[in-house]
Design a protein around this motif. Structure first.
Motif, PDB file in Angstrom:
ATOM      1  N   ASP A  28      58.935  26.368  63.764  1.00  0.00           N
ATOM      2  CA  ASP A  28      60.272  26.145  64.338  1.00  0.00           C
ATOM      3  C   ASP A  28      60.359  24.750  64.964  1.00  0.00           C
ATOM      4  O   ASP A  28      61.367  24.048  64.794  1.00  0.00           O
ATOM      5  N   VAL A  85      66.657  28.852  65.286  1.00  0.00           N
ATOM      6  CA  VAL A  85      65.693  29.048  64.186  1.00  0.00           C
ATOM      7  C   VAL A  85      64.537  29.876  64.719  1.00  0.00           C
ATOM      8  O   VAL A  85      64.126  29.709  65.873  1.00  0.00           O
ATOM      9  N   ILE A  86      64.055  30.774  63.887  1.00  0.00           N
ATOM     10  CA  ILE A  86      62.854  31.518  64.285  1.00  0.00           C
ATOM     11  C   ILE A  86      62.041  31.863  63.045  1.00  0.00           C
ATOM     12  O   ILE A  86      62.595  32.212  61.994  1.00  0.00           O
ATOM     13  N   THR A  87      60.738  31.737  63.182  1.00  0.00           N
ATOM     14  CA  THR A  87      59.827  32.071  62.095  1.00  0.00           C
ATOM     15  C   THR A  87      59.078  33.340  62.472  1.00  0.00           C
ATOM     16  O   THR A  87      58.544  33.440  63.588  1.00  0.00           O
ATOM     17  N   THR A 117      61.168  32.080  57.683  1.00  0.00           N
ATOM     18  CA  THR A 117      61.924  31.327  58.682  1.00  0.00           C
ATOM     19  C   THR A 117      63.406  31.658  58.538  1.00  0.00           C
ATOM     20  O   THR A 117      63.954  31.602  57.432  1.00  0.00           O
ATOM     21  N   VAL A 154      67.257  30.747  59.793  1.00  0.00           N
ATOM     22  CA  VAL A 154      68.066  29.693  60.414  1.00  0.00           C
ATOM     23  C   VAL A 154      69.514  30.164  60.464  1.00  0.00           C
ATOM     24  O   VAL A 154      70.020  30.723  59.479  1.00  0.00           O
TER      25      VAL A 154
END
Lengths: 471, 84
Positions: free
Chosen positions: A390, A402-404, A417, A419
């Motif tokens: 991120d 955003v997060i993975t 990921t 978004v």
């Protein structure tokens, strides 16, 4: 055995068994005498150019010069900083800057010193260096963006070796696997346990590493040390057949959770092997707890315990988190005092490291790994902070959420990921390829209209991961 | 199955992931290293081979699948099947 320094142990072996094979790599066998002389020459060069006691980098290809460089750098009283051979270059830059590296040992230069005979940069040993210096700086994934460098001292390594040599009967006739990348601290075990007892370090080529079981058989490996994933890979390659590893007498595993089913598969191939599961973060130098599985318990399911901490180490469980103290605790993170202070805390004169690992202790005082207190995970043994993905995207995304997240698929962990909004996925992926190693690349980047939230107002990770299934 | 058909089967299995990685469709082929490029990890590579084994209807010698120069390239995978 009172171990004062890893280099002392190597020197003792070189003196005792000068003509024995210390290293087999790229089809070449190098004796202790040759490796000692080669690394002495490198040490003299480092000292002569005024870099003794500094951090010195090299590109950590698994080739003969790398092994000589590690010894040579340490003989000069310097610390080695191995750079991942596959880069990416931007990551090298970050590592070099964070570690304050001023000198690199290049392959050509090391090659030039191979087989050098006497003279100004002769084969005589450089003077003994202080045993309280730094041994290496290894980089792991960092949650706040970019890799973070763990500084490990020679005394830390000595404490680890002292334990290993006391509890395991390694022999000078042993042939040790060298499966770990030189950027992994588990490779320090490979090299210095082997060289402490006068054994032969057997280094596979990249293709031989993929088929590690058949390589081990061909190379006559007696001490196997790998991540469990490598065993899984051998299973899928159909090479872990009954009795396929007849020479292996000690098998060690570390770097990620080991399951009983993987251990059973390995035992079928290596019927004579003692089976030892090691546990430890880089910050506690290689490994700090061990569990030896007896064959009577192989019928179990689930995850193999991580065992008891080494004798010189104290462990305590705060909440569920394992905290450690003792002579193996690393010095801290290079160039990041704040992170060091957060992870390493002094209480009543005792320095404790918060592992971030959740554990429980059973009534036999055996530790069982339960998971993480944070999002850190392991991919093929590599420590990965999804937040680093991120952070790598943040400059391109502005403030876009955003997060993975990790997802287990067919026995392997993969990253996804998410978004918010419409993004140029190929452009984002190109950026990630530029700054992250391949094992940290997400499987996909998915667009979501908005980040789903739970009734408690937290990010709904499950809902996000469900979108992977729905394309 | 001839080389062209096999290449088609292989490309179909890689193309979407390649595009997501920012690779153009025409780059998926030849000397592209499927592992080093980050397209697949080692387990993913072996899974791909076993999937192709099912499509082709025969097993290859997985123990030596990584030995040939360029074994993990697109062409290397084709060669593995064509020589077995």
């Amino acid at each position: 055995m009172n171990v004062t320094d890893p280099i002392h142990l190597f020197r003792q072996s070189a003196k005792q068994w000068p003509l024995r094979a210390a290293l087999q790599v790229e089809g070449r066998t190098i004796t202790y005498q040759e490796l000692d002389a080669w690394s002495n020459a490198i040490a003299h060069r480092v000292i002569g150019q005024g870099h003794a006691g500094e951090r010195i980098a090299f590109v950590a290809r698994k080739e003969a010069p790398s092994y000589a460089a590690i010894l040579g750098i340490m003989k000069a009283g310097s610390a080695y900083v191995p750079l991942p051979p596959d880069g990416p270059a931007t990551r090298w830059t970050t590592m070099l800057q964070r570690a304050g590296v001023r000198a690199l040992v290049g392959r050509e230069e090391v090659d030039d010193l191979d087989g050098i005979d006497g003279g100004e940069q002769g084969t005589h040993a450089p003077p003994d260096m202080p045993t309280n210096g730094e041994a290496y700086v290894l980089f792991t994934s960092g949650s706040t963006g970019g890799p973070k460098g763990v500084s490990v001292g020679r005394a830390n390594v000595a404490a680890y070796l002292e334990h290993q040599l006391a509890v395991n009967e390694f022999h000078s006739t042993d042939r040790f696997s060298q499966f770990f990348a030189l950027t992994f601290d588990l490779s320090v075990h490979d090299l210095f346990v082997c060289w402490a007892v006068g054994g032969c370090l057997c280094v596979p080529t990249p293709s031989e590493l993929m088929r590690a079981a058949s390589y081990a058989r061909e190379a006559g490996i007696t001490v196997w040390f790998s991540v469990p994933s490598l065993v899984v890979l051998q299973q899928r390659l159909r090479t872990l057949n009954e009795g396929a590893l007849p020479d292996v007498r000690i098998a060690l595993f570390c770097g990620e959770s080991l399951t009983w089913s993987v251990l059973r598969a390995f035992t079928t191939a290596a019927p004579k092997a003692r089976l030892i599961n090691l546990y430890g973060p880089t910050e506690a130098t290689i490994a700090i707890a061990a569990y030896e599985a007896d064959r009577g318990s192989l019928g179990q399911e689930g995850v193999v315990p991580i065992g008891r901490t080494f004798r010189s180490t104290d462990g305590r469980i705060a909440g569920e988190e394992l905290e450690l103290c003792g002579p193996q605790l690393a010095r801290g993170y290079v160039g990041d005092q704040e992170a060091t202070d957060r992870a390493f805390r002094v209480e009543q004169g005792v320095r404790w490291y918060r592992t971030g690992d959740r554990v429980r202790m059973d009534d036999q005082d055996v530790l069982h790994f339960l998971g993480r207190t944070d999002d850190q995970l392991k991919i093929m043994g590599h420590r990965v902070e999804p937040a680093e993905v991120d952070a790598a995207l943040a400059p391109l995304l502005g403030g876009t959420p955003v997060i993975t997240l990790p997802r287990e698929e067919g026995g392997a962990v993969r990253l996804y990921t998410f978004v918010q909004g419409v993004v140029d996925q190929p452009a984002l992926m190109n950026e990630l390829r530029r700054v992250l190693p391949s094992y940290m690349l997400p499987e996909r980047i998915l667009q979501v209209d908005r980040m789903p939230m739970t009734a408690h107002g937290k990010l709904d990770r499950r809902a996000l991961l469900e979108q992977v299934e729905h394309g | 199955m001839d080389r062209t058909e096999l290449a088609q089967q292989l490309r179909e299995r890689l193309i979407h992931r390649a595009e997501r990685l920012g690779l153009r469709a025409e780059e998926v082929g030849g000397s592209l290293d499927l592992v080093r490029s980050g397209l697949l990890d080692s387990l993913g590579f072996v899974d791909l081979i076993t999937e192709l084994e099912q499509v082709v209807g025969r097993e290859v010698d997985l123990a030596t699948a990584f030995d040939a120069p360029g074994a993990t390239t697109f062409d290397g995978v084709l060669e593995l099947f064509l020589r077995s």
